[in-house]
Design a protein around this motif. Structure first.
Motif, PDB file in Angstrom:
ATOM      1  N   THR B  26      -2.479   0.900   0.061  1.00  0.00           N
ATOM      2  CA  THR B  26      -2.789   1.119   1.817  1.00  0.00           C
ATOM      3  C   THR B  26      -2.068   0.246   2.730  1.00  0.00           C
ATOM      4  O   THR B  26      -2.346   0.336   3.882  1.00  0.00           O
ATOM      5  N   GLY B  27      -1.229  -0.395   2.270  1.00  0.00           N
ATOM      6  CA  GLY B  27      -0.232  -1.057   3.231  1.00  0.00           C
ATOM      7  C   GLY B  27       0.749  -1.973   2.135  1.00  0.00           C
ATOM      8  O   GLY B  27       0.967  -1.681   1.074  1.00  0.00           O
ATOM      9  N   THR B  97      -5.267  -1.843  12.870  1.00  0.00           N
ATOM     10  CA  THR B  97      -4.830  -0.668  13.407  1.00  0.00           C
ATOM     11  C   THR B  97      -3.996  -0.934  14.810  1.00  0.00           C
ATOM     12  O   THR B  97      -3.821   0.255  15.595  1.00  0.00           O
ATOM     13  N   LEU B  98      -3.774  -2.059  15.014  1.00  0.00           N
ATOM     14  CA  LEU B  98      -3.063  -2.253  16.456  1.00  0.00           C
ATOM     15  C   LEU B  98      -1.572  -1.640  16.181  1.00  0.00           C
ATOM     16  O   LEU B  98      -0.877  -1.656  15.430  1.00  0.00           O
ATOM     17  N   GLY B  99      -1.379  -0.791  17.383  1.00  0.00           N
ATOM     18  CA  GLY B  99      -0.159   0.017  17.267  1.00  0.00           C
ATOM     19  C   GLY B  99       0.597   0.113  18.885  1.00  0.00           C
ATOM     20  O   GLY B  99      -0.023  -0.601  19.641  1.00  0.00           O
ATOM     21  N   PRO B 100       1.648   0.669  18.888  1.00  0.00           N
ATOM     22  CA  PRO B 100       2.182   0.702  20.256  1.00  0.00           C
ATOM     23  C   PRO B 100       1.565   0.977  21.396  1.00  0.00           C
ATOM     24  O   PRO B 100       1.668   0.347  22.439  1.00  0.00           O
ATOM     25  N   LEU B 101       0.591   2.005  21.392  1.00  0.00           N
ATOM     26  CA  LEU B 101      -0.443   2.345  22.483  1.00  0.00           C
ATOM     27  C   LEU B 101      -1.203   1.291  22.983  1.00  0.00           C
ATOM     28  O   LEU B 101      -1.335   0.982  24.096  1.00  0.00           O
ATOM     29  N   GLU B 222      -4.860   6.840  11.491  1.00  0.00           N
ATOM     30  CA  GLU B 222      -5.154   6.436  10.317  1.00  0.00           C
ATOM     31  C   GLU B 222      -4.183   6.419   9.535  1.00  0.00           C
ATOM     32  O   GLU B 222      -3.530   7.371   9.282  1.00  0.00           O
ATOM     33  N   VAL B 223      -3.908   5.134   8.785  1.00  0.00           N
ATOM     34  CA  VAL B 223      -2.817   5.391   7.965  1.00  0.00           C
ATOM     35  C   VAL B 223      -3.542   5.605   6.592  1.00  0.00           C
ATOM     36  O   VAL B 223      -4.390   5.066   6.244  1.00  0.00           O
ATOM     37  N   LEU B 224      -3.045   6.840   5.979  1.00  0.00           N
ATOM     38  CA  LEU B 224      -3.635   7.399   4.792  1.00  0.00           C
ATOM     39  C   LEU B 224      -3.079   6.765   3.595  1.00  0.00           C
ATOM     40  O   LEU B 224      -3.808   6.656   2.457  1.00  0.00           O
ATOM     41  N   ARG B 225      -1.581   6.611   3.505  1.00  0.00           N
ATOM     42  CA  ARG B 225      -1.044   6.160   2.305  1.00  0.00           C
ATOM     43  C   ARG B 225       0.099   5.541   2.499  1.00  0.00           C
ATOM     44  O   ARG B 225       0.992   5.864   3.547  1.00  0.00           O
ATOM     45  N   VAL B 226       0.566   4.356   1.837  1.00  0.00           N
ATOM     46  CA  VAL B 226       1.944   3.672   2.014  1.00  0.00           C
ATOM     47  C   VAL B 226       2.274   3.631   0.485  1.00  0.00           C
ATOM     48  O   VAL B 226       1.799   3.233  -0.395  1.00  0.00           O
ATOM     49  N   GLU B 227       3.727   4.215   0.480  1.00  0.00           N
ATOM     50  CA  GLU B 227       4.609   4.187  -0.853  1.00  0.00           C
ATOM     51  C   GLU B 227       5.654   3.822  -0.896  1.00  0.00           C
ATOM     52  O   GLU B 227       6.581   3.745   0.341  1.00  0.00           O
ATOM     53  N   ASP B 228       6.175   3.333  -2.022  1.00  0.00           N
ATOM     54  CA  ASP B 228       7.744   3.015  -2.311  1.00  0.00           C
ATOM     55  C   ASP B 228       8.688   4.089  -1.926  1.00  0.00           C
ATOM     56  O   ASP B 228       8.258   5.315  -2.144  1.00  0.00           O
ATOM     57  N   PRO B 229       9.812   3.988  -1.432  1.00  0.00           N
ATOM     58  CA  PRO B 229      10.692   5.086  -1.331  1.00  0.00           C
ATOM     59  C   PRO B 229      11.082   5.569  -2.728  1.00  0.00           C
ATOM     60  O   PRO B 229      10.858   4.719  -3.558  1.00  0.00           O
ATOM     61  N   PRO B 230      11.335   7.020  -2.877  1.00  0.00           N
ATOM     62  CA  PRO B 230      11.503   7.201  -4.351  1.00  0.00           C
ATOM     63  C   PRO B 230      12.720   6.460  -5.020  1.00  0.00           C
ATOM     64  O   PRO B 230      13.600   6.172  -4.304  1.00  0.00           O
TER      65      PRO B 230
END
Lengths: 86, 254
Positions: B26-27, B97-101, B222-230
């Motif tokens: 999730t992060g 959920t704080l982002g640039p906007l 909404e952040v769906l998924r956070v993954e390592d790079p391959p």
């Protein structure tokens, strides 16, 4: 140690200790060497010599700041800017 | 011109830390991880302080949005030479959920409230790499923007900005008030040494809530998924050039 110089030396020590926390080889590595360097010169009395050593310590502080800046700059450059000439 | 500069600073995971993804995807892991000021924000603060030292602006105000720990980042900005700080308290789910906007809405509201002439931000944060906050802030305020600034010169009531763009450098002249975003080569940020940090303890940090500024923090993302790079695939060694060509043809690359 002469009284006015003592506070300068202590201030230098605290400053270097603070700067050394981010040392790449580890804050502990830096702190141990810092203590060794300061205790080695504990018995020096001549104010001229002390002033020269303080100047050297301040030089080390500037060198550390430059090291940290360069590390960060190079890391950012590598991550964000394509090197057109490899 | 004797105006007020607003500088946005963001608390991010330190650039030298090895990032780890949370097991539930999730992060990233942030607990117990070293945080510091975003490097581009450091450059922004340095530029603002330089302007004040040249007596081109009157006051530098450092702003950060986030939980209690963001105050440390503001303290670093104060140690670098900012006059006072504003901590916009955002915590818990709002902070996730704080982002640039949302941040740009806050910066725009603060710019009006504090009567700022210039807003300087880092071009992007090293954690989300959005590169949007400066642009959005300018749009919300209807102010001109000098983004990717590698050189800033104040010229009367205008600002000359040299921008780093793909083709090289672009020089523009914009009116004030304006938003600038700092690029890597704008300046060399000073280190916040211990004596400066001690002196900065006397400087004030005001506490503000987003609701006080009339800003709605709801995010449409909404952040769906956070993954390592391959993982990098292991390479293959071939004996001759013919083998190489054969393998390339096999994999459809030639």
């Amino acid at each position: 140690m002469a009284n006015p110089l003592r506070s300068e030396v202590v201030r230098l020590y605290k400053n270097l200790l603070y700067l050394g926390r981010e040392y790449p080889k580890g804050g502990d590595y830096f702190r141990d060497r810092l203590r060794a360097a300061f205790t080695k010169n504990k018995s020096v009395q001549d104010p001229e010599q002390i002033k020269a050593m303080i100047a050297r310590g301040e030089y080390v502080a500037r060198e550390l700041e430059a090291l940290y800046y360069l590390r960060k700059y190079r890391a950012m450059k590598k991550r964000y800017y394509e090197d057109s000439k490899e | 011109m004797s105006g007020r500069v607003l500088v946005g600073v963001k608390r991010v995971i330190d650039y030298a830390v090895k990032i780890r993804v949370k097991p539930d995807n999730t992060g990233v892991v942030t607990d117990g991880v070293k945080h510091s000021m975003n490097p581009f924000c450091e450059i922004a603060v340095e530029e603002a302080v330089k302007l004040k030292e040249k007596k081109l602006v009157k006051e530098v105000v450092a702003v950060s949005c986030g939980p209690q720990q963001s105050q440390e980042t503001i303290r670093t900005a104060l140690a670098m030479g900012a006059d006072r700080g504003i901590h916009v308290e955002v915590s818990g789910n709002d902070y996730e959920t704080l982002g640039p906007l949302q941040v740009s809405k806050i910066m725009a509201a603060l710019a009006k409230k504090e009567d700022a002439q210039i807003i300087i931000l880092g071009k992007q944060a090293i954690d989300d790499d959005c590169n949007q906050t400066g642009q959005m802030t300018a749009a919300l305020l209807d102010w001109p923007q000098g983004t990717f600034a590698s050189e800033v010169t104040l010229d009367g009531d205008k600002i000359k900005v040299v921008r780093e763009i793909d083709g090289g450098l672009e020089t523009i002249k914009i009116n004030t008030p304006a938003v600038l975003t700092a690029d890597l080569r704008l300046n060399t940020p000073r280190y916040a040494t211990l004596p400066n940090i001690m002196k900065a303890k006397k400087k004030k940090i005001a506490n503000v809530k987003p609701a006080d500024l009339g800003v709605n923090l709801t995010s449409k993302l909404e952040v769906l998924r956070v993954e390592d790079p391959p993982q990098r695939q292991a390479g293959m060694k071939v004996e001759t050039v013919e083998d190489l060509v054969g393998k390339l043809k096999e994999s459809g690359k030639v």
